[in-house]
Design an enzyme around this catalytic site. Structure first.
Site, PDB file in Angstrom:
ATOM      1  N   ASP A   4      -2.029  -5.090   3.573  1.00  0.00           N
ATOM      2  CA  ASP A   4      -2.132  -5.413   5.003  1.00  0.00           C
ATOM      3  C   ASP A   4      -2.976  -6.668   5.243  1.00  0.00           C
ATOM      4  O   ASP A   4      -3.893  -6.971   4.470  1.00  0.00           O
ATOM      5  CB  ASP A   4      -2.743  -4.233   5.775  1.00  0.00           C
ATOM      6  CG  ASP A   4      -1.754  -3.087   5.955  1.00  0.00           C
ATOM      7  OD1 ASP A   4      -0.551  -3.304   5.718  1.00  0.00           O
ATOM      8  OD2 ASP A   4      -2.178  -1.983   6.339  1.00  0.00           O
TER       9      ASP A   4
ATOM     10  N   TYR B  25       1.429  -5.938  13.405  1.00  0.00           N
ATOM     11  CA  TYR B  25       0.288  -5.224  12.815  1.00  0.00           C
ATOM     12  C   TYR B  25      -0.602  -4.629  13.897  1.00  0.00           C
ATOM     13  O   TYR B  25      -0.928  -5.287  14.890  1.00  0.00           O
ATOM     14  CB  TYR B  25      -0.510  -6.172  11.921  1.00  0.00           C
ATOM     15  CG  TYR B  25      -1.498  -5.460  11.042  1.00  0.00           C
ATOM     16  CD1 TYR B  25      -1.091  -4.420  10.225  1.00  0.00           C
ATOM     17  CD2 TYR B  25      -2.843  -5.827  11.040  1.00  0.00           C
ATOM     18  CE1 TYR B  25      -2.002  -3.751   9.407  1.00  0.00           C
ATOM     19  CE2 TYR B  25      -3.754  -5.176  10.221  1.00  0.00           C
ATOM     20  CZ  TYR B  25      -3.324  -4.139   9.419  1.00  0.00           C
ATOM     21  OH  TYR B  25      -4.222  -3.476   8.620  1.00  0.00           O
TER      22      TYR B  25
ATOM     23  N   ASP C  15      -5.677  -7.812   6.658  1.00  0.00           N
ATOM     24  CA  ASP C  15      -7.025  -7.701   7.208  1.00  0.00           C
ATOM     25  C   ASP C  15      -8.018  -7.605   6.056  1.00  0.00           C
ATOM     26  O   ASP C  15      -7.639  -7.707   4.889  1.00  0.00           O
ATOM     27  CB  ASP C  15      -7.142  -6.493   8.150  1.00  0.00           C
ATOM     28  CG  ASP C  15      -6.763  -5.176   7.481  1.00  0.00           C
ATOM     29  OD1 ASP C  15      -6.587  -5.153   6.241  1.00  0.00           O
ATOM     30  OD2 ASP C  15      -6.628  -4.166   8.190  1.00  0.00           O
TER      31      ASP C  15
ATOM     32  N   GLU D 110       0.807  -1.230   0.000  1.00  0.00           N
ATOM     33  CA  GLU D 110       0.000   0.000   0.000  1.00  0.00           C
ATOM     34  C   GLU D 110       0.836   1.274   0.000  1.00  0.00           C
ATOM     35  O   GLU D 110       0.499   2.238  -0.664  1.00  0.00           O
ATOM     36  CB  GLU D 110      -0.933   0.063   1.223  1.00  0.00           C
ATOM     37  CG  GLU D 110      -1.931  -1.043   1.300  1.00  0.00           C
ATOM     38  CD  GLU D 110      -1.543  -2.005   2.380  1.00  0.00           C
ATOM     39  OE1 GLU D 110      -0.399  -2.492   2.334  1.00  0.00           O
ATOM     40  OE2 GLU D 110      -2.366  -2.273   3.261  1.00  0.00           O
TER      41      GLU D 110
ATOM     42  N   GLU E 185      -9.626  -5.102   4.823  1.00  0.00           N
ATOM     43  CA  GLU E 185      -9.360  -3.971   3.937  1.00  0.00           C
ATOM     44  C   GLU E 185      -8.198  -4.295   3.001  1.00  0.00           C
ATOM     45  O   GLU E 185      -8.232  -4.002   1.809  1.00  0.00           O
ATOM     46  CB  GLU E 185      -9.042  -2.726   4.764  1.00  0.00           C
ATOM     47  CG  GLU E 185      -9.410  -1.415   4.111  1.00  0.00           C
ATOM     48  CD  GLU E 185     -10.913  -1.229   3.949  1.00  0.00           C
ATOM     49  OE1 GLU E 185     -11.300  -0.612   2.939  1.00  0.00           O
ATOM     50  OE2 GLU E 185     -11.679  -1.709   4.796  1.00  0.00           O
TER      51      GLU E 185
ATOM     52  N   ARG F 102      -3.757  -3.342  13.812  1.00  0.00           N
ATOM     53  CA  ARG F 102      -5.217  -3.463  13.815  1.00  0.00           C
ATOM     54  C   ARG F 102      -5.564  -4.903  14.178  1.00  0.00           C
ATOM     55  O   ARG F 102      -5.583  -5.785  13.328  1.00  0.00           O
ATOM     56  CB  ARG F 102      -5.807  -3.065  12.460  1.00  0.00           C
ATOM     57  CG  ARG F 102      -5.625  -1.585  12.154  1.00  0.00           C
ATOM     58  CD  ARG F 102      -6.304  -1.134  10.885  1.00  0.00           C
ATOM     59  NE  ARG F 102      -6.047   0.284  10.650  1.00  0.00           N
ATOM     60  CZ  ARG F 102      -5.045   0.773   9.925  1.00  0.00           C
ATOM     61  NH1 ARG F 102      -4.192  -0.071   9.353  1.00  0.00           N
ATOM     62  NH2 ARG F 102      -4.881   2.069   9.768  1.00  0.00           N
TER      63      ARG F 102
ATOM     64  N   HIS G 124      -4.896 -11.928  14.133  1.00  0.00           N
ATOM     65  CA  HIS G 124      -3.487 -11.561  14.244  1.00  0.00           C
ATOM     66  C   HIS G 124      -3.062 -11.588  15.706  1.00  0.00           C
ATOM     67  O   HIS G 124      -3.884 -11.596  16.619  1.00  0.00           O
ATOM     68  CB  HIS G 124      -3.247 -10.142  13.706  1.00  0.00           C
ATOM     69  CG  HIS G 124      -3.906  -9.880  12.402  1.00  0.00           C
ATOM     70  ND1 HIS G 124      -3.575 -10.545  11.255  1.00  0.00           N
ATOM     71  CD2 HIS G 124      -4.904  -9.030  12.059  1.00  0.00           C
ATOM     72  CE1 HIS G 124      -4.335 -10.119  10.268  1.00  0.00           C
ATOM     73  NE2 HIS G 124      -5.155  -9.206  10.727  1.00  0.00           N
TER      74      HIS G 124
END
Length: 690
Positions: free
Chosen positions: A82, A298, A84, A9, A86, A300, A344
């Site tokens: 990432d 990570y 997740d 990203e 998203e 989140r 995670h």
């Protein structure tokens, strides 16, 4: 020659991963999403099974052009967004835009950006997980349906520019409900009596507990005076002493919500700032000769789980630096909160050997402060419990019982590294009582009665609101910070003294939504919807069915609202201020950063100005103006002369409305973690504030 393209990203992440992978890999950044629903229209075909219409995001055309060009030069493409929902959706959109084969294992995920983790991840690529993608699509479409159907209604009935959203609406309702509790709160009187006693020439305090071993509350001054008459002249005798040993376990390592809460308490960080800095630490920091290294896992996550490797490393570190007694007998595990996805690990340092003190020269001040918080919390979470000696003493004066409590840290355990903060800012401190014996008569120094009144519940800080949303099961780790940001941008709430206050606009919108769309504001409904999204991610539920079930009832409510919702006119509150440009009265308006003054002659006159809080202090520089509270561009509070720009006096410290008793200079409040001190700006006078 490079034969593999890797897409992440951000440029920072690309730089870090590029160094780990070597020359055979080209690493490019997509700069987040490349496709999304259009802004100008709903972009969802309800009749065709909620088919979304994705378009290339404005400004991303050149990014995609560069990625397509790079794709032609390589044999293989990996998507390393990432780990997740998203990130999975970003990878899926990239695969569509670059025309990649969906059956090929192009997806690579890693929980930490370290050389070992990245290289291991590229050994095990997988296909894009469509359950994750569909969970993200369902959330995006659900929010689009709510936003793009209710918002035009609010524009027509209330005011242009308004919006409605699932999670943000519940957050605003929580703030309003709390404000109503405060408005309706009726304080109740109660009293305390403190006995200041002495034993072996050491003073301590005991609080009135009750009579005849029964707890008793004192509700009035008459009750207090009656009790004082009864114990007048009576000796204070130690009735019994209870000593216990208490073990206290450490807090678990951080998850997203607890990191945001603790950073607010201890560092005064807003949720958005915490996540921005955590992202920088995750993506990688240049450590000189060692190169760029991801310092944390990570950020989140809703899991407190820690990998065996990280636990073993932490235990070895604790043994080496603190000793065997600080290492718990078995590996420490922490209970997961109900409903945790556990996708995670917890937020932790990628290596406990990256000590904060060793990284000072590589990190900015705020990066270091947040990293230290994460590092200390993780290390403490793997340490032995603290052991405290506690002592409870009951003291009789006639029929009245006074109670004194004391505690002493016998073994600090994890507290040697870190102790969790609390919302009241109170610290755990030793309260050591002097040597006492049963039957001992104590020296009475003073009896202090004190009147109190019960206090209303406090307004929500960012940390408290995040914690409440999490406890109610509303939102997920990635949604907390943007939700808080949105409700302020829309003008539904304002921050006053770092606490949320609802605006009139916010109250009107929520009142209308409560009447016509109660399910959107229903905490249980919203929490259940989050669970349904989790079920989609786990492959247990069809995402189109979830959307259809929701829309059946929602569309009927929309029709009813269109017909029955009345138009609301919000009248501006007129102030005492007069516009210096046109002479018309100024009115109060609400913006992203709270209340401000605007000319009632808008749009002919566009004059605006901030509302200045008078501190009651005369400017020490020009001696004409008043010192008022102001806000910097970064929304930091400071104090300056209201005669600016004629007078440029400023102070970061809050002035006190009295003069220094020593030199007549200006006094200011100095705040620190230890408390508040009043200091003179001209001499060495200081005064502690209790």
């Amino acid at each position: 020659m490079a034969d593999t393209l890797v897409i992440v990203e951000s440029p920072a992440k690309a730089k870090t991963i590029g160094k780990y992978l070597g020359k055979r890999y080209i690493v490019k950044a997509s700069m987040g999403h490349v496709r999304d629903l259009p802004k100008s229209q709903m972009g969802v075909s309800i009749e065709d099974g909620f088919e979304p219409k994705y378009i290339t995001i404005r400004g991303k055309g050149d990014v995609l052009k560069e990625l397509r060009k790079a794709k032609k030069k390589v044999k293989k493409v990996y998507l390393a967004a990432d780990p997740d929902r998203e990130g999975e959706a970003i990878a899926w959109h990239l695969a569509h835009s670059l025309e990649l084969d969906m059956d090929e294992p192009t997806r690579v995920v890693f929980n930490e950006i370290t050389k070992q983790a990245v290289k291991e991840a590229f050994k095990h690529p997988r296909k894009i997980n469509m359950d994750l993608v569909n969970a993200q699509q369902a959330r995006r479409i659900l929010d689009r349906l709510v936003g793009y159907k209710i918002s035009p209604l609010l524009w027509k009935k209330v005011k242009k520019g308004l919006s409605a959203g699932r999670v943000q609406s519940v957050a605003v309702k929580l703030v309003i409900d709390r404000e109503n509790e405060i408005r309706n709160f009726e304080p109740e009187e109660y009293w305390s009596i403190t006995a200041h006693l002495e034993s072996h020439k050491k003073g301590f305090e005991a609080k009135f507990y009750g009579r005849h071993n029964k707890k008793e509350e004192l509700k009035s001054e008459e009750e207090v005076q009656e009790l004082l008459r009864q114990i007048e002249g009576k000796p204070f005798v130690v009735k019994d002493i209870k000593k216990t040993e208490r073990r206290r376990n450490p807090s678990p390592p951080f998850i997203t919500s607890t990191l945001q809460q603790e950073a607010a308490r201890k560092l005064n960080f807003r949720a958005a700032k915490t996540m921005m800095i955590a992202q920088q630490l995750y993506e990688g920091i240049d450590l000189g000769k060692e190169g760029t290294v991801g310092l944390i896992t990570y950020m989140r996550t809703d899991s407190t789980r820690i990998s065996d490797t990280a636990q073993d490393e932490a235990r070895s570190y604790i043994k080496e630096h603190f000793g065997d007694q600080y290492v718990p007998a078995g590996k420490r595990t922490h209970k997961q909160k109900a409903g945790a996805q556990d996708a995670h690990e917890a937020i932790r340092p990628t290596s406990v050997n990256y000590r904060p003190e060793d990284l000072k020269k590589y990190l900015s001040r705020d990066q270091l402060r947040l990293y230290r918080l994460i590092w200390e919390r993780f290390v403490a979470s793997q340490m032995a419990p603290a052991v405290l000696d506690t002592m409870t003493v009951n003291i009789e004066a006639g029929d009245a019982v006074f109670r004194a409590t004391g505690s002493k840290v016998k073994f600090p355990g994890f507290m040697k590294v870190y102790v969790e903060g609390n919302d009241d800012g109170k610290k755990d401190e030793d309260r050591i009582l002097p040597p006492l014996e049963e039957g001992q008569t104590l020296n009475k120094k003073e009896i202090e009665p004190k009147q109190h009144f019960t206090q209303p519940p406090p307004r929500y800080t960012e940390a408290r609101l995040v914690r409440t949303l999490e406890e109610l099961g509303i939102g997920r780790p990635s949604t907390y910070a943007p939700t808080l940001d949105t409700i302020q941008k829309r003008g539904y709430v304002a921050l006053e003294d770092r606490r949320f206050v609802p605006t009139e606009l916010g109250e009107i919108v929520i009142e209308l939504m409560s009447e016509f769309f109660p399910e959107i504001l229903d905490v249980e409904f919203t929490a259940n919807m989050e669970e349904e999204l989790d079920h989609i991610e786990e492959g247990q539920t069809d995402w189109v069915k979830i959307l259809d079930d929701f829309y059946q009832g929602f569309s009927k409510r929309l029709e009813k609202a269109e017909e029955e919702m009345k138009e609301v006119e919000i009248e501006d509150e007129v102030s005492d201020e007069v516009c210096e440009k046109c002479g018309r009265p100024m009115v109060y308006k609400f913006g992203r950063y709270g209340k401000f003054l605007a000319c009632s002659g808008f749009p002919e006159c566009r004059n605006t100005k901030p509302i200045l809080k008078d501190t009651g202090v005369v400017c020490p520089k020009c001696e004409k103006g008043k010192v008022v509270e102001r806000k910097s561009k970064k929304r930091r509070t400071f104090y300056g002369c209201d005669q600016y720009p004629e007078c440029d006096f400023v102070s970061w410290d809050k002035p006190v409305p009295r003069k220094c008793p020593k030199c007549e200079g200006m006094l200011v409040e100095k705040r620190s973690k230890k408390g508040t001190t009043i200091k003179c700006t001209d001499c060495d006078f200081t005064e502690e504030v209790k």
